[in-house]
Design a protein around this motif. Structure first.
Motif, PDB file in Angstrom:
ATOM      1  N   SER A 189       5.635  -0.994   5.041  1.00 47.81           N
ATOM      2  CA  SER A 189       5.398  -0.399   3.761  1.00 47.81           C
ATOM      3  C   SER A 189       4.770   0.800   3.815  1.00 47.81           C
ATOM      4  N   MET A 190       3.919   0.910   4.536  1.00 47.90           N
ATOM      5  CA  MET A 190       3.032   2.173   4.354  1.00 47.90           C
ATOM      6  C   MET A 190       4.083   3.417   4.920  1.00 47.90           C
ATOM      7  N   ARG A 191       4.682   3.287   5.636  1.00 48.66           N
ATOM      8  CA  ARG A 191       5.760   4.387   6.043  1.00 48.66           C
ATOM      9  C   ARG A 191       6.652   4.460   5.042  1.00 48.66           C
ATOM     10  N   THR A 192       7.201   3.602   4.005  1.00 45.27           N
ATOM     11  CA  THR A 192       8.050   3.788   3.092  1.00 45.27           C
ATOM     12  C   THR A 192       7.350   4.617   2.087  1.00 45.27           C
ATOM     13  N   HIS A 193       6.081   4.411   1.809  1.00 48.74           N
ATOM     14  CA  HIS A 193       5.526   5.109   0.368  1.00 48.74           C
ATOM     15  C   HIS A 193       4.790   6.231   0.841  1.00 48.74           C
ATOM     16  N   GLU A 194       4.571   6.709   1.872  1.00 51.11           N
ATOM     17  CA  GLU A 194       3.864   7.826   2.345  1.00 51.11           C
ATOM     18  C   GLU A 194       4.174   9.056   1.970  1.00 51.11           C
ATOM     19  N   ALA A 195       5.466   9.284   1.679  1.00 51.27           N
ATOM     20  CA  ALA A 195       6.136  10.498   1.313  1.00 51.27           C
ATOM     21  C   ALA A 195       5.759  10.794  -0.073  1.00 51.27           C
ATOM     22  N   GLY A 196       5.699   9.672  -1.000  1.00 53.69           N
ATOM     23  CA  GLY A 196       5.508   9.532  -2.211  1.00 53.69           C
ATOM     24  C   GLY A 196       4.112   9.733  -2.740  1.00 53.69           C
ATOM     25  N   VAL A 197       3.178   9.288  -1.783  1.00 47.09           N
ATOM     26  CA  VAL A 197       1.885   9.567  -2.112  1.00 47.09           C
ATOM     27  C   VAL A 197       1.551  10.916  -1.972  1.00 47.09           C
ATOM     28  N   ILE A 198       2.056  11.570  -0.716  1.00 46.23           N
ATOM     29  CA  ILE A 198       1.873  13.016  -0.647  1.00 46.23           C
ATOM     30  C   ILE A 198       2.521  13.853  -1.628  1.00 46.23           C
ATOM     31  N   ALA A 199       3.719  13.470  -2.218  1.00 44.58           N
ATOM     32  CA  ALA A 199       4.328  14.208  -3.387  1.00 44.58           C
ATOM     33  C   ALA A 199       3.498  14.109  -4.636  1.00 44.58           C
ATOM     34  N   GLY A 200       2.615  12.824  -4.795  1.00 45.38           N
ATOM     35  CA  GLY A 200       1.852  12.695  -5.890  1.00 45.38           C
ATOM     36  C   GLY A 200       2.389  12.748  -7.225  1.00 45.38           C
ATOM     37  N   GLN A 201       3.690  12.349  -7.453  1.00 42.37           N
ATOM     38  CA  GLN A 201       4.645  12.331  -8.738  1.00 42.37           C
ATOM     39  C   GLN A 201       4.231  11.199  -9.411  1.00 42.37           C
ATOM     40  N   ASP A 202       4.069  10.035  -8.640  1.00 38.20           N
ATOM     41  CA  ASP A 202       4.250   8.608  -9.181  1.00 38.20           C
ATOM     42  C   ASP A 202       3.165   8.014  -8.601  1.00 38.20           C
ATOM     43  N   ALA A 203       1.985   7.400  -9.566  1.00 34.74           N
ATOM     44  CA  ALA A 203       0.914   6.759  -8.859  1.00 34.74           C
ATOM     45  C   ALA A 203       1.212   5.555  -8.233  1.00 34.74           C
ATOM     46  N   GLU A 204       2.577   4.904  -8.677  1.00 34.20           N
ATOM     47  CA  GLU A 204       2.775   3.658  -7.860  1.00 34.20           C
ATOM     48  C   GLU A 204       2.832   3.588  -6.362  1.00 34.20           C
ATOM     49  N   PHE A 205       3.272   4.957  -5.870  1.00 30.61           N
ATOM     50  CA  PHE A 205       3.384   5.014  -4.328  1.00 30.61           C
ATOM     51  C   PHE A 205       2.150   4.814  -3.792  1.00 30.61           C
ATOM     52  N   LEU A 206       1.058   5.337  -4.270  1.00 30.59           N
ATOM     53  CA  LEU A 206      -0.124   5.284  -3.927  1.00 30.59           C
ATOM     54  C   LEU A 206      -0.727   3.890  -4.087  1.00 30.59           C
ATOM     55  N   HIS A 207      -0.415   3.343  -4.911  1.00 30.50           N
ATOM     56  CA  HIS A 207      -0.738   1.861  -5.631  1.00 30.50           C
ATOM     57  C   HIS A 207      -0.301   0.822  -4.276  1.00 30.50           C
ATOM     58  N   ASP A 208       1.091   1.061  -3.988  1.00 33.87           N
ATOM     59  CA  ASP A 208       1.603   0.258  -2.921  1.00 33.87           C
ATOM     60  C   ASP A 208       1.189   0.573  -1.622  1.00 33.87           C
ATOM     61  N   PHE A 209       1.045   1.856  -1.298  1.00 33.96           N
ATOM     62  CA  PHE A 209       0.394   2.264  -0.117  1.00 33.96           C
ATOM     63  C   PHE A 209      -0.997   1.671   0.234  1.00 33.96           C
ATOM     64  N   ARG A 210      -1.669   1.471  -1.055  1.00 29.07           N
ATOM     65  CA  ARG A 210      -3.109   0.895  -0.750  1.00 29.07           C
ATOM     66  C   ARG A 210      -3.002  -0.664  -0.662  1.00 29.07           C
ATOM     67  N   ILE A 211      -2.038  -1.334  -1.119  1.00 32.67           N
ATOM     68  CA  ILE A 211      -1.860  -2.597  -1.007  1.00 32.67           C
ATOM     69  C   ILE A 211      -1.591  -2.871   0.352  1.00 32.67           C
ATOM     70  N   ALA A 212      -0.880  -2.186   1.186  1.00 29.65           N
ATOM     71  CA  ALA A 212      -0.637  -2.310   2.715  1.00 29.65           C
ATOM     72  C   ALA A 212      -1.802  -2.264   3.229  1.00 29.65           C
TER      73      ALA A 212
END
Length: 324
Positions: free
Chosen positions: A39-62
């Motif tokens: 899950s962290m690997r799946t959402h990591e790129a989206g967290v870095i891009a910062g375009q959608d807050a849900e990537f960080l949300h799901d990253f933090r869930i993991a």
């Protein structure tokens, strides 16, 4: 931190775990942890891009899921490994908090309201700074080394005969013991709260409720589906109330911070709006304290029986018995 209802995501994904009643605890933990790593690997790129807050949300869930799990792993994971992982995921929780808090807080500031524009612009800038720092942290050697260490641990085969106290224990007995212990903590903390208790006391109860709900989600497949769903629903009602109360605490802290940092640059209309919002928040806080007293009493009196039937420790074997 700002409260978001994220445990449902863990519960939804739990069906992928395929946990069995007699599975060794260390085997089950590896299944869960591999899922969290993916899950962290799946959402990591989206967290870095910062375009959608849900990537960080799901990253933090993991991240948060892993922290809860690690808190129960004494006697399951080798001590040195456990200490390193707990420190590492505590750090991950800290470095991701600032941006996520600001992401959620900005959602509460309705776009288009003139009196909130200075407040919104101030925290949008803070959000950008927080994202820049998070990106730097995720590019650091510390993060790279933590992820490599975690992956290597999960890829290594488990010993056929573990010397760790609880590693080979049947999963169902272990889950009952740990969940029931958390139920008792929730009841003890909630029962001690009085009308004049500090807000921090309710915050600690909220954290215990969250840990309990995560544990129940991890091991959900071990229990009757209807009874488990009923227990999760009862706990969620209490957690939602505590979550709203904590949100109000955090939002008021942001408003206070805005007044202090912006100072004389705050337009009069914006300052008036801040005071109005804070006044409404304090009234809602008082109302939630009253609701909590009744809701927790109902939880302790009626829902306790449901939790006891599901998890009561005396229906399990003694975890200190000889390992098989």
């Amino acid at each position: 931190m700002m409260v978001v209802q994220d445990v449902s995501s863990v519960a939804d994904a739990e069906s992928d775990f395929n946990l069995g009643q007699d599975m060794r605890v260390d085997e089950a933990v590896h299944v869960i942890m591999r899922h969290l790593l993916e899950s962290m690997r799946t959402h990591e790129a989206g967290v870095i891009a910062g375009q959608d807050a849900e990537f960080l949300h799901d990253f933090r869930i993991a991240v948060r899921s892993h922290r809860v799990l690690l808190g129960q792993m004494h006697g399951v994971i080798p001590q040195r490994t456990l200490i390193r992982l707990r420190k590492g995921f505590l750090w991950l929780g800290k470095i991701t908090t600032a941006q996520r808090d600001l992401d959620v807080y900005l959602l509460t500031l309705a776009a288009g309201k003139r009196d909130l524009v200075p407040l919104r612009e101030f925290y949008q800038h803070q959000q950008q700074l927080a994202h820049q720092q998070l990106v730097a942290d995720l590019a650091s050697p510390r993060y790279t080394q933590l992820m490599a260490f975690w992956a290597a641990y999960l890829e290594a085969p488990l010993p056929v005969h573990s010397r760790l106290l609880y590693a080979q224990y049947p999963l169902a007995d272990f889950a009952n013991k740990r969940i029931w212990r958390m139920v008792r903590r929730v009841l003890k903390q909630g029962g001690a709260i009085q009308a004049d208790s500090l807000a921090q006391v309710l915050h600690e109860l909220r954290k215990s409720c969250k840990k309990l709900r995560y544990l129940m989600a991890f091991f959900q497949s071990l229990y009757p589906e209807k009874k488990m769903n009923k227990a999760l629903k009862a706990l969620k009602s209490l957690q939602d109330l505590l979550g709203e109360y904590q949100d109000l605490q955090v939002q008021q802290a942001y408003l206070t911070d805005f007044k202090q940092q912006a100072g004389a640059n705050i337009p009069v209309y914006a300052l008036t709006a801040v005071y109005v919002r804070m006044s409404k928040m304090r009234k809602r806080e008082d109302r939630l304290r009253q609701l909590f007293e009744r809701q927790f009493a109902e939880f302790a009196e009626h829902r306790y029986k449901l939790f006891k039937r599901l998890f009561k420790a005396d229906k399990t074997a003694d975890l200190k018995r000889a390992r098989g």
